[in-house]
Structure formats: C-alpha cells, structure tokens
Design a protein around this motif. Structure first.
Motif, PDB file in Angstrom:
ATOM      1  N   PHE A  64       0.913  -1.034   0.153  1.00 29.94           N
ATOM      2  CA  PHE A  64      -0.151  -0.090   0.016  1.00 29.94           C
ATOM      3  C   PHE A  64       0.969   1.093   0.025  1.00 29.94           C
ATOM      4  N   PRO A  65       0.535   2.400  -0.504  1.00 31.43           N
ATOM      5  CA  PRO A  65       1.243   3.469  -0.754  1.00 31.43           C
ATOM      6  C   PRO A  65       1.168   4.443   0.639  1.00 31.43           C
ATOM      7  N   VAL A  66       1.871   3.598   1.541  1.00 31.50           N
ATOM      8  CA  VAL A  66       1.989   4.338   2.936  1.00 31.50           C
ATOM      9  C   VAL A  66       3.231   4.328   3.728  1.00 31.50           C
ATOM     10  N   SER A  75       2.643  -4.438  13.410  1.00 30.84           N
ATOM     11  CA  SER A  75       1.639  -5.391  13.811  1.00 30.84           C
ATOM     12  C   SER A  75       1.364  -6.319  13.106  1.00 30.84           C
ATOM     13  N   VAL A  76       1.220  -7.386  12.845  1.00 28.72           N
ATOM     14  CA  VAL A  76       0.912  -8.374  11.930  1.00 28.72           C
ATOM     15  C   VAL A  76      -0.016  -9.355  12.607  1.00 28.72           C
ATOM     16  N   THR A 104      -1.274  -9.740   7.561  1.00 27.49           N
ATOM     17  CA  THR A 104      -1.833  -8.411   7.200  1.00 27.49           C
ATOM     18  C   THR A 104      -0.999  -7.527   8.387  1.00 27.49           C
ATOM     19  N   PHE A 105      -0.142  -6.691   7.476  1.00 26.57           N
ATOM     20  CA  PHE A 105       0.884  -5.574   8.321  1.00 26.57           C
ATOM     21  C   PHE A 105       0.171  -4.212   8.518  1.00 26.57           C
ATOM     22  N   ARG A 106       0.317  -3.998   9.733  1.00 27.80           N
ATOM     23  CA  ARG A 106      -0.145  -2.649  10.072  1.00 27.80           C
ATOM     24  C   ARG A 106       0.787  -1.654  10.640  1.00 27.80           C
ATOM     25  N   GLU A 125      -2.730   2.899  13.638  1.00 28.80           N
ATOM     26  CA  GLU A 125      -2.224   2.023  12.718  1.00 28.80           C
ATOM     27  C   GLU A 125      -2.942   1.952  11.433  1.00 28.80           C
ATOM     28  N   VAL A 126      -2.243   1.872  10.300  1.00 28.29           N
ATOM     29  CA  VAL A 126      -3.086   1.585   9.164  1.00 28.29           C
ATOM     30  C   VAL A 126      -2.428   0.465   8.391  1.00 28.29           C
TER      31      VAL A 126
END
Length: 283
Positions: A64-66, A75-76, A104-106, A125-126
């Motif tokens: 993602f473009p973050v 956080s996974v 899912t990575f945050r 977190e996103v």
C-alpha cells in the motif's frame, strides 16, 4: 484455523526510498511466523519422520502507498488454516491438502520526509501490506505423480479443513494480460550457496528478488521512469525448486494497459521451456 498477532520492528533496509514496506521484507517477516505457528500447532518432527512436509507453492503480495517511520513497530495479523487446494473438497481424485497463511501488516504512518524519517504523523495504525502464502503438503520421497497428499495426516486431523473458494493458482491463471507489450528480455545466471537455506534449496525470497529486479530492467528497457518498475501487487507460482549450482534463465515481458504496467516473468531451468517459477507483477 489459528489467528494470532505478532510484532516486528521496522529497520532502514525494510523500506524503499518512498518509505514503503518492501515485498521482500514482508516475506522475511512472514516466514519465521509461519514456522512458529506450525511448530506450535503441529507435530512437525513427527510429520518429517513419516516422510511428509509442506512447501510454498504460491505467494501473493500487496503493498500500500503508505510511508512508514523507521524504528516503528509492525503489527502483523496472522491467520493459518489447513485447506483443500483444488477447490473441490475432500474425497476427490483431485483433492490436495495444504495450508493457507495470511498476513496483514499494520503500522503507524510516517512523514515520508528523509529528514524526518523516524517521525510518525498519527498513532493510529494503518494497513501497509498483505501477504498470502499457500503451501502444498507432500510426500518428500514420493515418486512423480504420487507426492500430493489428498487426505488429512494423523498429525493434522485435529485441524478443520477449509476448501479454497478458488483453486490453487496455476501459471495459466497468472498469464493472461491485456494491452500492448512494450519490452521483452532475458538474462541467465547460476544459483550459489548464498541463495539457499537449510531446506537445501534456494530460499523463496531469492526468487522474489529476481522477479522484482527483472521488472526494473524491463521498465528501463522500455524507457519508463523507475516508478514503473515498482510493483504494488505480486503473484508467484512455485512449480519446482532450484538448488545451489543450478543454472537459470529469466524470461520476461512488460505490458502496458493505459497507465498501468504488468510484467510476466518466468525463472526457467537452463534449456527448459516451462518455468520452474512464474510471477505476475503489477505496478
């Protein structure tokens, strides 16, 4: 089905120059978590003693473009479940058992400013990345055509079997592409011991790095800006492993459809027509 949350630190080599999480970083973080879950919930030693194992046969990545800050904490969210891979369920001639692992990575978002590379702009977190791995359970010393396992093993019977809604992806599933081919090329090499792991084969991440690097070369050959070689989505099918000393040839094509680009890249054994590894990379 097992769902847990892990944490990992973000370091400088984990991010690209836009401060986005790299696909190869996600894989490097995910694989130890995968083994940790298997060890916690399966008698892996007993499976190996009986001649069985599970190998990665598909990997999907989404970035993602973050922008992320260095030294932040990832956080996974980890989901692991036993699956029937053909999509037809148990008791069929085509039944194949394996595992699906989703990550899912945050992380807290960063500034994207090189002079403020450790700062975050929010404490919320996103989602910054996702990985999906499919593993196929095999008889390690089985004859060709008899290696696939079609029913739960004694070591896995305590786990429910989920039928995949769509069959395990194949090379043919990844190959269709729209648009105009704008670059094509190949290069050859040889795998060394530095590319392998303790499984006695080339580490999965080495294939991913080759695919991403070849995409960059195809984009440059087409005269595109370097951003056109920056994959946001990657899907890889692993048909057969390489070992140290094996020669390989990368063969790839880059296609343009509007402002989007897709690369189809195979990693072939020397002289082989069908690829051992095949990747589809979207920018």
């Amino acid at each position: 089905m097992v769902t847990v949350i892990h944490q990992a630190a973000v370091n400088i080599p984990d991010l690209d120059d836009g401060f986005r999480l790299k696909a190869r970083t996600m894989l490097t973080v995910a694989i130890p978590m995968m083994y940790e879950q298997f060890t916690a919930h399966l008698d892996v030693a007993s499976m190996r003693a009986d001649g069985f194992g599970s190998v990665i046969t598909y990997a999907g990545f989404r970035r993602f473009p973050v922008p992320l800050p260095v030294s932040a904490t990832l956080s996974v969210d980890v989901l692991t479940r036993q699956v029937e891979l053909s999509g037809r369920g148990l008791g069929q001639r085509s039944s194949r058992l394996g595992f699906e692992c989703e990550y899912t990575f945050r992380c807290r978002p960063g500034t994207g400013d090189p002079s403020r590379y450790r700062e975050s702009i929010s404490d919320t977190e996103v989602v910054c990345g996702q990985v999906r791995l499919l593993l196929t359970t095999i008889r390690r010393d089985g004859a060709p055509g008899s290696r696939v396992v079609g029913a739960p093993l004694p070591q896995t019977r305590h786990m429910d079997v989920h039928v995949l809604p769509d069959p395990h992806p194949s090379v043919a599933d990844l190959a269709p592409v729209d648009g105009e081919m704008i670059a094509e090329g190949e290069r050859s090499g040889v795998f060394g011991r530095q590319h392998t792991d303790t499984g006695q084969i080339v580490f999965t991440g080495e294939y991913l790095a080759l695919l991403e690097d070849h995409l960059s070369g195809l984009a440059a050959d087409a005269g595109l800006p370097i951003s056109a070689g920056d994959a946001g989505r990657i899907a890889v099918v692993f048909r057969e492993a390489f070992r140290a000393g094996d020669r390989f040839t990368l063969r790839g094509q880059l296609w343009r459809d509007g402002d989007r680009h897709t690369a189809l890249i195979g990693i072939h054994a020397a002289g082989a027509e069908r690829p051992h590894i095949f990747g589809r990379l979207h920018t």
